[in-house]
Design a protein around this motif. Sequence first.
Motif, short mmCIF file in Angstrom:
data_model
loop_
_atom_site.label_atom_id
_atom_site.label_comp_id
_atom_site.label_asym_id
_atom_site.label_seq_id
_atom_site.Cartn_x
_atom_site.Cartn_y
_atom_site.Cartn_z
N SER A 64 1.83 -2.57 5.60
CA SER A 64 0.69 -3.07 4.76
C SER A 64 -0.67 -3.53 5.55
CB SER A 64 1.05 -3.98 3.78
OG SER A 64 0.07 -4.49 2.99
N SER A 65 -0.26 -4.25 6.55
CA SER A 65 -1.48 -5.21 7.32
C SER A 65 -1.69 -4.46 8.56
CB SER A 65 -0.96 -6.63 7.78
OG SER A 65 0.31 -6.62 8.71
N LEU A 81 -4.56 10.04 0.50
CA LEU A 81 -5.27 8.85 0.56
C LEU A 81 -5.22 7.93 1.79
CD1 LEU A 81 -5.91 7.49 -2.95
CD2 LEU A 81 -7.20 9.46 -1.59
N PRO A 82 -6.08 7.67 2.85
CA PRO A 82 -5.87 7.23 3.96
C PRO A 82 -5.69 5.60 3.83
CG PRO A 82 -7.92 7.93 3.97
CD PRO A 82 -7.35 8.50 2.94
N ALA A 83 -4.26 5.01 4.18
CA ALA A 83 -4.24 3.71 3.74
C ALA A 83 -4.36 2.86 5.24
CB ALA A 83 -2.76 3.56 3.30
N ASN A 140 -3.54 -1.96 -1.42
CA ASN A 140 -4.30 -1.04 -1.86
C ASN A 140 -3.87 -0.20 -2.99
OD1 ASN A 140 -6.81 0.30 -1.01
ND2 ASN A 140 -5.46 2.30 -0.96
N LEU A 141 -4.63 0.09 -4.12
CA LEU A 141 -4.61 0.58 -5.44
C LEU A 141 -3.80 -0.44 -6.09
CD1 LEU A 141 -3.90 4.37 -4.60
CD2 LEU A 141 -5.90 3.08 -5.25
N SER A 142 -3.81 -1.81 -5.99
CA SER A 142 -3.51 -2.74 -7.01
C SER A 142 -4.02 -2.81 -8.22
CB SER A 142 -3.28 -4.11 -6.06
OG SER A 142 -2.09 -4.10 -5.08
N LEU A 143 -3.52 -3.50 -9.13
CA LEU A 143 -4.21 -3.50 -10.49
C LEU A 143 -5.07 -4.74 -10.64
CD1 LEU A 143 -1.43 -2.38 -13.16
CD2 LEU A 143 -3.28 -0.84 -11.96
N LEU A 144 -6.27 -4.52 -11.05
CA LEU A 144 -6.98 -5.63 -11.38
C LEU A 144 -7.07 -6.24 -12.95
CD1 LEU A 144 -10.69 -4.17 -10.27
CD2 LEU A 144 -9.52 -6.36 -9.70
N ASP A 145 -7.03 -7.43 -13.08
CA ASP A 145 -6.82 -7.96 -14.15
C ASP A 145 -7.99 -9.15 -14.30
OD1 ASP A 145 -6.08 -8.89 -16.88
OD2 ASP A 145 -4.39 -9.95 -15.94
#
Length: 949
Positions: free
Chosen positions: A121-122, A70-72, A609-614
Amino acid sequence: MQRVLIILLLVFSTGAWGAEPQQPVLRLETGMHTALVRRLATDASGRWLVSASDDKTVRVWDLEDGNGLLPAKILRPPIGKGHEGKIYGVALSPDGRTVACGGWTGWEQEKKASIYLFDRSSGELTKRLSGFPNIVKGLAFSSDGRYLAVIMGAGKGVAILRTADWQPVALDSDYGDDAYGVTFDNSGRLATSAWDGFVRLYDREFRLVAKKRFANIARPYDLAFSPDGGRLAVGNSDTPHVAVLSGLDLSLLIEPDTKGLGSGALVSVAWSPDGGTLYGAGSCRSSGSFLVRTWADGGKGRGVDLPLAGSSIQHLLALADGSIAYAAASPELGVAGPGGKVKYRLSPAFADFREGRSDLRVSVDGATVQFRGADGGMRLFSLRDRILTKLPERSPQLLLPVAAAGGLEVSDWQDSTEPKLNARKLRLDQFEVSRSMAVAGQGAALLLGTDWTLRCFDRAGKEQWQVSAPGTVWSVNSSATGLVTAAMGDGTIRWYRLQDGRELLALFPHADGRRWVLWTPSGYYDAAPGAEELVGWHLNAGSDKAADFFGVARFRADYYRPDVVAVILELKDEQAALNAANGRGGARQKSRSVQKLLPPVAVIVSPENLSLLDGEEALLTVVVRSPSGEPVTGLKVLAGGRPAAARIEVVAGQPDKRLVHVRVGEGDAELAVIAENRNGAGEPAIIHLRRATVAAQDDGFSIQPKLYMLAVGVGAYPDKDLQLAFAAKDARDFAVEFMKQKGGLYRDVTIKVITDSSATREAVLDGLEWLQRQATAKDVAILFLAGHGVTDPNGVYYYLPVNADLAKLKSTGIIFTEIRNSLMALAGKALLFVDTCHSGNVMGSRRAVADINAVVNELASAEIGTVVFASSTGRQYSLEDESWGNGAFTKALLEGVSGKADFTGKGRITINMLDLYLAERVKELTDGRQTPTTAKPQTVPDFPIAVVR
């Protein structure tokens, strides 16, 4: 050693160049590398994969969720002409935070090389390390992240930097040639390999403890320590040999079995995480595939071959989960499991012209070209018709390159560094390899394509001109009209002026066989639907900052000029083509420079990217900036490609930083942020967020949406020359088919149909307003338009209602902006089905077909966010036939929605499935005379639009 350290402190610095190119540079952007991929790197956890390429980018890929590469992030260092900016080495810190890259970087400005450090990351370029005495050939972080090793060319050896302050701690410059391999073991010892024939081993204090040559490894290339550090595997540049050495003293332990590999070389090596399996790969091949040879028992076992790649493998990298990643020249990236089964593969987005060197044919005027496509079939592109078509065989009407002429004898030119004309050697640069040849100008000139340049020589062998090529020149041809056509290693076909080598036009035909984009050197372009995203402007931001990249769509108002593209080969001059197009189309304002039109940039710095939602809200931290200096006027926030409810705060004391609170649904979320200023909208910053536990969903709809549709069809125009047999019926049949979806995918379906005499300008505009009012954020809105569309002399598109007057288009036609604004204002998912390119005496000429490409591309931009299905492309007409009972496009649509597009057999028809069905079925119905196209914004994920009832 102390004297060496003093030299290092004087040489290495972090200063600025001062004179790197600031002019924007047009670059391809296909979502994948466009040139040879040289090196890979990963972090200690194996989540991130980083690739470095001759295309002057570094790309970060996310491996975490098991759904592919997956392109990040795309990391863009400063670049220049020719080799400047090519990346030969890359390393990722063990914690995954810092990417180090280098190659032919900074060399043209300082005659010293630079290494760029990026925040993974950035994408921010955090530091530039300069002053390296030769080109950077490779990089490696120590396993504890404390050191970065740098190997260099021309015998300049290896330098080791301390990452705490990036100061040098050691240098060994006693090398006799380029170094290519560098690796640390887990204890901190270092090994290198170089083309002087030596493998070198250094202890933890970077003192040289062993230096050896080996008979079967004349030019050692890549090397890798076993996980326990006890063994060191070495690949070879010239032959299919691998050596396994002692990790303690470099004594030879094993020469693994290489029987049956024949010619080629095993340049790269890697170990499995348990050290039980050794891998080797390079240019060895069998039955068309390039091989990875594996040896069990630490290299003692019998060699077993895994056919993996479509081109020579440049680098192997063992991953933490036991998989093996590879990079290939074509370019290609892949990940294979321990048994050799490919888990993920990314192939080039273009044809490999080296496989069809004899297939580049041109028309007499040079405006039509034939070439071999990515699938091996023949392709034809006509500049006049702007259509990319598939041919059953080579076209005899088109001309092959002229290979000989009286008094010209060309020899030793194929894959050679010493091509000859009449037995005299033609001058090339050191290591430059000739790849293609053609005689031009009725025997007056010789064209020679090489790995780096396109050159023209006169009959005496004197060079007349040379131009830098964006990739290897695999094929070259010429036309009687003084044009040179060349097929390049980056997948482009380019036209040059024979008299002086000035570039006139470039074509990029995508591997999908449908998308293409044309552009001039100044950036005037034309593009098939969905193809604007394939090219853009790279803009250096200084020697110590990451470059910016803006797709050409950001400058559409000034630079979308199919009229310029249409005449440039005829006139052989860009300014003359611009003047002629302006004269034919009426007065147009002078195009403004790209630098003055730059939109702002938004970067999502957190979360990952792909962090968890809450919960029901996502919190994004966004940094915005404006390269043009124009103030940022707003942020547009999208969820699933459509406008999302968001609350935006400016961080106190940090005016460039925003906190964006976004309402999200119950499932995973795909969010995008777009910064805007007076110049327009910038590139979307996109992030995917996941739920830790996902509730049962209905393929993207946790609550069934409603469907609202406006279907318009006009065939009974007062002017008999414009009348169509099935446009009104197409609208009615399309509405009936979707009404069947009530109680299926949609909890309710509401449709307004307007046809023929009822489809006045006023009624259609009222219908657009009705559609806009009805659809909520949870709903789906569809607009279906059938009839005639026209483009006026200024390039403005109008849909013709039944009461349109061609002499008064502005007051009686429906201008494109009305359609665009209505679709952009829709709260939910928006789809447009448009079938308005019918033939007829529109605007007084059959050639006045509407430019639907421009309409589709604008609507499918991220800021508008509409999925568009168009009945045809280029200058094709949409066809209808009594035997079908509909137009070809609508007939295929009805079949697809009713179930034939359900390729998976799961009872759901998605955007991508319908696109695939339409593409094949319409071509089948019309014998290839009509090619439908679909354009979907990059911010909109695939989603179902119908269920099989």
